[in-house]
Design an enzyme around this catalytic site. Structure first.
Site: not given
Length: 522
Positions: A260, A365
């Protein structure tokens, strides 16, 4: 605790204190209700329901597996393929000549928290839990994401090179979490798996001394510019990680450019993050990570960019992959499932595939219970299993080649997590009772991971009319066909499947159910 009975018996006990119902049904699930819309299946050191190895019946018959809100869990049945149509209102036609992407695999993450929870069980229960995920009797996970050092699902903040100014990484060392927990568990998982596991490494943050903000958390990126000493050292950190794990015979199929990257660009971000713009990521791969990996002893490990929300596509891919110097080192684009509801799959995943078909899309994820209004563990939530299945089918229908869940196991609170960012997991451990619960989402994953072998190719499906069913079809390397059907509606839907080569398969999708149908074609 009542002794667990064999699957042929039915036992119903009501514990008035906790209002928990325990029963075993014909599919072997020891079901417990915790007040949500469905049940969990309880496992201990001596008993756990299991799908078992799946072999298909001979040509002319089909197998089906059903899980539902009403309590079915991978309930197996077989039937005869018909030579003529049943005249069912809805027909799904398999179109094997329409060929799309090939599957890599499905799996979950061996975080510090997952490892702590697995190891909090007795030896027998640990074995059961690992077998459920990785053995041929279980759901055949083939992908394991491994955080490189700490993330929020750790009990402390650390990296592998916390000595300030250590540009040569002389003090680089794996943590106790790796040595005592993650590596031993990965080796046990690999020993159970009938094929090599595909390990995927992701780093959350560089050491604080390499970063603009001097901290593992919050808004910060690498000091200097791509090509500079911090960026070069950060690339070498990846290589050292690969070298250390390789000493234990654990090699990595792929690495992401970092978890991220947009998180590290947010002011006061609460846990470990490292900010990159797409331009910075492009240049870091081109100048530092790509060359470092290529000249290392692990040149075959893939590099996956993004590792963040599909909200950022196709823009992020355009910036990075349109640069030949970066693109030559890259194999794929990694996406997270959060915020998927905000952007259509077609304009993000689909558009990226159309622009860059030679780079694969891979889900790295996903978890339930992360949103502020729907937080933490919900034991027995079918709704969350449906959300998983919906997202997986949508992703598969838009060129994604695999899908990775987040923590393999969490505790009853959805941790441990040092910042208390508690979420849900397909397996929840109750260490005090030495049991673990397989959530509906565990079976949601199973409908894909158990049947879609590596190399399976998505094929076309057409419908005879409008339907609320969601579905995706695949031809496996041995020529057998797998169709996965999700019914999120509150009514039973009758339909038939037509495979021109074999005939008509009559099917029923109960309300709120997930169905996998498979058959041989020769």
């Amino acid at each position: 605790m009542a002794q667990l009975l064999p699957s042929s018996l039915v036992l119903v006990l009501v514990f008035s204190a906790t209002d928990v119902i325990l029963c075993t049904e014909n599919n072997g699930c020891v079901a417990r209700s915790f007040g949500y819309d469905s049940v969990v299946c309880e496992c201990n050191s001596t008993y756990c329901d299991s799908v078992g190895p799946v072999s298909l019946p001979p040509l002319g018959q089909y197998s089906s597996y059903l899980s539902s809100r009403a309590g079915s869990r991978m309930e197996a049945s077989q039937g005869q393929i018909q030579v003529s149509s049943s005249g069912a209102g809805l027909r799904l036609t398999i179109l094997p000549y329409q060929k799309y992407q090939r599957i890599k695999g499905f799996g979950g993450a061996m975080t510090d928290a997952a490892a702590i929870n697995i190891l909090s069980l007795s030896a027998g229960a640990q074995e059961q839990l690992l077998r459920q995920y990785f053995s041929k009797d279980g759901i055949s996970y083939s992908v394991v994401r491994v955080p490189m050092a700490s993330c929020d699902f750790s009990t402390r903040l650390y990296t592998y090179a916390d000595t300030p100014g250590d540009y040569d990484l002389k003090n680089f060392t794996l943590a106790q979490e790796d040595m005592n927990m993650k590596i031993p568990l990965l080796l046990r998982a690999q020993a159970m798996s009938p094929y090599p596991l595909s390990l995927l490494g992701s780093a959350w943050s560089a050491p604080a001394w390499m970063k603009t903000n001097g901290a593992l958390t919050g808004k910060g990126s690498l000091k200097g510019q791509p090509g500079g000493k911090e960026h070069k050292t950060w690339a070498q950190y990846y290589i050292r990680f690969l070298e250390q794990y390789a000493k234990y015979n654990l090699t990595f199929w792929a690495l992401t450019t970092g978890n991220e990257p947009t998180a590290g660009r947010m002011t006061n971000y609460s846990f470990q993050a490292l900010g990159f713009t797409p331009e910075e990521q492009r240049d870091w791969v081109a100048l530092d990570l790509g060359p470092a990996l290529q000249s290392s002893s692990h040149p075959h490990s893939h590099i996956l960019i993004l590792d963040d929300s599909r909200l950022l596509l196709p823009h992020w891919a355009k910036v990075v992959l349109s640069d030949v110097h970066a693109a030559r080192y890259i194999h794929g684009v990694a996406v997270h499932f959060y915020m998927d509801g905000l952007v259509p799959a077609g304009t993000s995943l689909g558009a990226t595939h159309q622009l860059y078909p030679e780079y694969y899309l891979f889900g790295t994820e996903a978890c339930a219970g992360w949103g502020p209004l729907d937080r933490g563990v919900k034991l027995g939530s079918w709704d969350r299993a449906e959300k998983y299945a919906h997202d997986i089918i949508e992703d598969l229908n838009h060129y994604v080649v695999g899908w990775t869940d987040w923590n393999l196991a969490l505790d009853l609170t959805g941790g441990p997590n040092w910042i208390k960012n508690f979420v849900d997991s397909p397996v929840i451990v109750d260490a005090k009772r030495d049991v673990f619960y397989k959530q509906p989402s565990f079976y949601g994953m199973a409908h894909f991971s158990k049947f879609l072998w590596e190399g399976s190719q998505r094929v076309g499906v057409s419908t005879s009319g409008k339907t609320q069913l969601e579905f995706s079809a695949f031809v496996r390397p041995d020529g057998s066909v797998v169709l996965i059907v999700l019914n999120r509606s509150s009514s039973t839907i009758q339909f038939e499947v037509w495979d021109q080569g074999v005939g008509y398969i009559p099917c029923t999708a109960p309300a709120h159910s997930l169905l996998t149908v498979a058959w041989n074609t020769h």
